[in-house]
Design an enzyme around this catalytic site. Structure first.
Site, PDB file in Angstrom:
ATOM      1  N   ASP A 208      -7.053   4.269  -4.608  1.00 33.58           N
ATOM      2  CA  ASP A 208      -7.701   4.112  -3.301  1.00 33.58           C
ATOM      3  C   ASP A 208      -8.307   5.494  -3.026  1.00 33.58           C
ATOM      4  OD1 ASP A 208      -7.901   2.193  -0.826  1.00 33.58           O
ATOM      5  OD2 ASP A 208      -7.323   4.086   0.062  1.00 33.58           O
TER       6      ASP A 208
ATOM      7  N   LYS B 293       0.871  -1.179   0.000  1.00 29.41           N
ATOM      8  CA  LYS B 293       0.000   0.000   0.000  1.00 29.41           C
ATOM      9  C   LYS B 293       0.903   1.223   0.000  1.00 29.41           C
ATOM     10  CE  LYS B 293      -4.429   1.067   0.166  1.00 29.41           C
ATOM     11  NZ  LYS B 293      -5.609   0.339  -0.318  1.00 29.41           N
TER      12      LYS B 293
HETATM   13  P1  NDP Z   1     -12.938   7.726  -2.876  1.00 29.62           P
HETATM   14  O1  NDP Z   1     -11.855   8.716  -2.667  1.00 29.62           O
HETATM   15  O2  NDP Z   1     -13.480   7.541  -4.228  1.00 29.62           O
HETATM   16  O3  NDP Z   1     -14.155   8.037  -1.888  1.00 29.62           O
HETATM   17  C1  NDP Z   1     -13.943   8.082  -0.512  1.00 29.62           C
HETATM   18  C2  NDP Z   1     -15.274   8.465   0.136  1.00 29.62           C
HETATM   19  O4  NDP Z   1     -15.138   8.274   1.535  1.00 29.62           O
HETATM   20  C3  NDP Z   1     -15.642   9.911  -0.072  1.00 29.62           C
HETATM   21  O5  NDP Z   1     -17.033  10.044  -0.075  1.00 29.62           O
HETATM   22  C4  NDP Z   1     -15.032  10.570   1.151  1.00 29.62           C
HETATM   23  O6  NDP Z   1     -15.625  11.795   1.526  1.00 29.62           O
HETATM   24  C5  NDP Z   1     -15.299   9.530   2.199  1.00 29.62           C
HETATM   25  N1  NDP Z   1     -14.312   9.665   3.280  1.00 29.62           N
HETATM   26  C6  NDP Z   1     -12.967   9.569   3.171  1.00 29.62           C
HETATM   27  N2  NDP Z   1     -12.392   9.794   4.361  1.00 29.62           N
HETATM   28  C7  NDP Z   1     -13.390  10.027   5.216  1.00 29.62           C
HETATM   29  C8  NDP Z   1     -13.454  10.300   6.593  1.00 29.62           C
HETATM   30  N3  NDP Z   1     -12.332  10.401   7.339  1.00 29.62           N
HETATM   31  N4  NDP Z   1     -14.686  10.471   7.169  1.00 29.62           N
HETATM   32  C9  NDP Z   1     -15.818  10.374   6.424  1.00 29.62           C
HETATM   33  N5  NDP Z   1     -15.821  10.125   5.105  1.00 29.62           N
HETATM   34  C10 NDP Z   1     -14.642   9.941   4.522  1.00 29.62           C
HETATM   35  O7  NDP Z   1     -12.349   6.351  -2.290  1.00 29.62           O
HETATM   36  P2  NDP Z   1     -12.837   4.861  -2.575  1.00 29.62           P
HETATM   37  O8  NDP Z   1     -14.306   4.838  -2.773  1.00 29.62           O
HETATM   38  O9  NDP Z   1     -11.944   4.269  -3.596  1.00 29.62           O
HETATM   39  O10 NDP Z   1     -12.462   4.133  -1.185  1.00 29.62           O
HETATM   40  C11 NDP Z   1     -13.390   4.030  -0.108  1.00 29.62           C
HETATM   41  C12 NDP Z   1     -12.954   2.904   0.820  1.00 29.62           C
HETATM   42  O11 NDP Z   1     -12.889   1.671   0.086  1.00 29.62           O
HETATM   43  C13 NDP Z   1     -11.562   3.070   1.448  1.00 29.62           C
HETATM   44  O12 NDP Z   1     -11.576   2.486   2.733  1.00 29.62           O
HETATM   45  C14 NDP Z   1     -10.682   2.237   0.534  1.00 29.62           C
HETATM   46  O13 NDP Z   1      -9.492   1.816   1.177  1.00 29.62           O
HETATM   47  C15 NDP Z   1     -11.613   1.069   0.241  1.00 29.62           C
HETATM   48  N6  NDP Z   1     -11.293   0.283  -0.942  1.00 29.62           N
HETATM   49  C16 NDP Z   1     -11.251   0.865  -2.181  1.00 29.62           C
HETATM   50  C17 NDP Z   1     -10.965   0.106  -3.283  1.00 29.62           C
HETATM   51  C18 NDP Z   1     -11.027   0.661  -4.668  1.00 29.62           C
HETATM   52  O14 NDP Z   1     -10.976  -0.128  -5.606  1.00 29.62           O
HETATM   53  N7  NDP Z   1     -11.150   1.961  -4.860  1.00 29.62           N
HETATM   54  C19 NDP Z   1     -10.622  -1.330  -3.153  1.00 29.62           C
HETATM   55  C20 NDP Z   1     -10.810  -1.856  -1.811  1.00 29.62           C
HETATM   56  C21 NDP Z   1     -11.093  -1.057  -0.759  1.00 29.62           C
HETATM   57  P3  NDP Z   1     -14.815  13.191   1.410  1.00 29.62           P
HETATM   58  O15 NDP Z   1     -14.879  13.553  -0.024  1.00 29.62           O
HETATM   59  O16 NDP Z   1     -15.522  14.122   2.311  1.00 29.62           O
HETATM   60  O17 NDP Z   1     -13.399  12.899   1.874  1.00 29.62           O
END
Ligand code: NDP
Length: 458
Positions: free
Chosen positions: A178, A138
């Site tokens: 991510d 990561k």
């Molecule tokens: P994105 O950046 O596309 O979206 C992240 C979302 O989570 C946004 O809505 C963001 O809101 C919110 N968020 C992030 N940090 C916080 C926080 N501290 N408190 C509240 N909301 C928060 O990321 P992904 O959708 O790709 O990833 C989401 C999760 O899925 C993560 O845990 C990631 O590790 C996991 N994941 C992703 C994969 C992928 O293929 N993309 C694969 C496997 C797991 P805001 O805009 O306000 O920050």
């Protein structure tokens, strides 16, 4: 010196776990998320380790909690006002026993080495579960893309890749997206990699379709989390159709979770970001989801804008979705976003299935509540493995210089989620209840541990 799990040890699993965690905390102070992730996995696999002299002799668990290597570097770039900006960059190459390092890059102001170590550790188990040959890694930076222009994001990505490029490659380490790293960022990173190496290859996944990307990669994590929920529900003779679902986040994973839930006839009533949660009891249908995708991916706006466009919806300022009554929950934002109190409320409100799209979104207290209530609860390392699985399929397609059709990728993804589910059931069943946390950790561990034993001391 004898270590907590030394081969001559006759300690019980519980005593061994306690001693092992003291060792982990002493060796990696100030990294609470890493301790949390290690504790969850070690609690599940300790009986297996204690019962298997080959694992203890090879010090498999002691080795798995120390990254193979950690790259840390300065990322210096110039913003739109001509000011020099300085960020931190990292790549944690955790374990390559079963394949080249593989795992995402996270750009978020909260990123620290401890966060990335927890994510890399989880990735080792998750990648093992996919049935594909991928080690775990990561990386990322404390850079915050929110409010930055495309030009600034590009210059940051170029500066980041200028350091990272020497340490990655299609058979060495293959980063992906991510939080904060989507198609735009992967494009800028890939452009710079090519410029520096004069090579066009599968060094990154999540690429644009026309330049080496795979069908279904953007959709894969969200779709996979829903397929996993479908498998879990089937064990109790239930369908997703007609159920009410709460989804957190509104990024990549959340969006495609909603899309697949809609397709399968569930009604999604929440989305969120770090400002709060929107609740739409009419359901976030395909048309509303298309609007959210444009808001988040093109205009890069905030989820609260939803209530201006869809007047029946409400906004819960600063709140998470878990107080909204639902039968299905898909935490899809970030780590520790669902605590014990949230879990109790979900269970009291009749939620019977929780499938984690995010990595470690439930706190240990929350997991205890779910397990005690005997609801269907799938940890992220199993439920969100669809993303990295399709990244693995992207690597396969790149190696063969070919593109698979959507249906082929989707069917393969579905098959992989099914086999992860079967493996969790195999290793996690106890008295008619499936403990998916135990199943996922043991199944993920055994494959890596066996490979480490077979490859000797290196
Ligand atoms: P994105 O950046 O596309 O979206 C992240 C979302 O989570 C946004 O809505 C963001 O809101 C919110 N968020 C992030 N940090 C916080 C926080 N501290 N408190 C509240 N909301 C928060 O990321 P992904 O959708 O790709 O990833 C989401 C999760 O899925 C993560 O845990 C990631 O590790 C996991 N994941 C992703 C994969 C992928 O293929 N993309 C694969 C496997 C797991 P805001 O805009 O306000 O920050």
């Amino acid at each position: 010196m004898s270590t907590p799990l030394s081969s001559e040890s006759h300690a019980s699993s519980e005593t061994a776990l306690h001693a092992f965690m003291e060792h982990v905390i002493a060796q990696s102070p100030g990294e609470p998320e890493f301790h949390q992730a290690v504790h969850e996995a070690a609690a599940c696999v300790m009986p297996v380790v204690m019962a298997t002299p080959a694992y203890r002799n090879a010090k498999v668990l002691e080795r798995m909690i120390v990254p193979d290597r950690v790259l840390m570097f300065r990322v210096t770039w110039v913003d739109d006002h001509g000011q020099i900006q300085v960020n931190r960059g990292y790549r944690v190459q955790m374990n390559d026993a079963i394949g080249p390092y593989k795992g995402g890059l996270r750009f978020h102001p909260s990123v620290t080495l401890g966060t990335l170590k927890f994510l890399a550790f989880e990735q080792v188990f998750k990648n093992s579960l996919t049935t594909l040959s991928m080690g775990g890694a990561k990386g990322g930076s404390n850079f915050d893309p929110h409010g930055r222009s495309d030009g600034e994001v590009m210059r940051f990505c170029q500066a980041f890749m200028s350091e990272l490029y020497a340490h990655i490659g299609p058979d060495i380490d293959v980063p992906a997206g991510d939080i904060g790293v989507g198609g735009r960022e992967i494009g800028f990173l890939f452009g710079q990699y090519k410029k520096l190496t004069h090579r066009f290859n599968g060094v990154l996944t999540g690429k644009g379709f026309d330049w080496g990307g795979s069908n279904i990669r953007p959709e894969a994590t969200g779709y996979g989390a829903v397929y996993f929920a479908q498998e879990m529900m089937a064990t109790r003779g239930q369908l997703l159709a007609g159920k009410i679902a709460a989804v957190s986040g509104s990024g990549n994973v959340a969006q495609y979770t909603v899309e697949k839930l809609n397709e399968l006839g569930a009604k999604v009533v929440t989305l969120s970001d770090s400002d709060g949660t929107i609740v739409d009891m009419d359901g976030i249908n395909a048309e509303k989801l298309a609007w959210v995708m444009e808001l988040k991916n093109v205009r890069r706006g905030r989820i609260r804008e939803y209530i201006e466009r869809f007047k029946n919806a409400t906004f819960l300022e600063g709140r998470r979705p878990w107080s909204v009554p639902c039968q299905l929950a898909f935490p899809s934002a970030t780590q520790n976003e669902l605590d014990g109190k949230d879990a109790k409320q979900l269970v009291e409100n009749g939620c019977t299935c929780i499938s984690e799209g995010a990595n470690m979104p439930s706190t240990p207290d929350a997991i205890d509540v779910f397990i005690k209530a005997k609801v269907l609860y799938a940890p992220g390392k199993a439920a969100n493995a669809g993303g990295v699985a399709v990244s693995g399929l992207e690597m396969t397609q790149n190696a063969g210089v070919m593109h698979w059709e959507r249906k082929r990728v989707d069917d393969t993804l579905r098959g992989i989620m099914k086999s992860i589910h079967e493996n969790c059931v195999k290793h996690g069943s106890e008295n008619g209840f499936v403990n998916y946390v135990r199943g996922a950790n043991i199944a993920g561990f055994i494959k890596v541990a066996d490979a480490m034993v077979q490859q000797g001391v290196y």
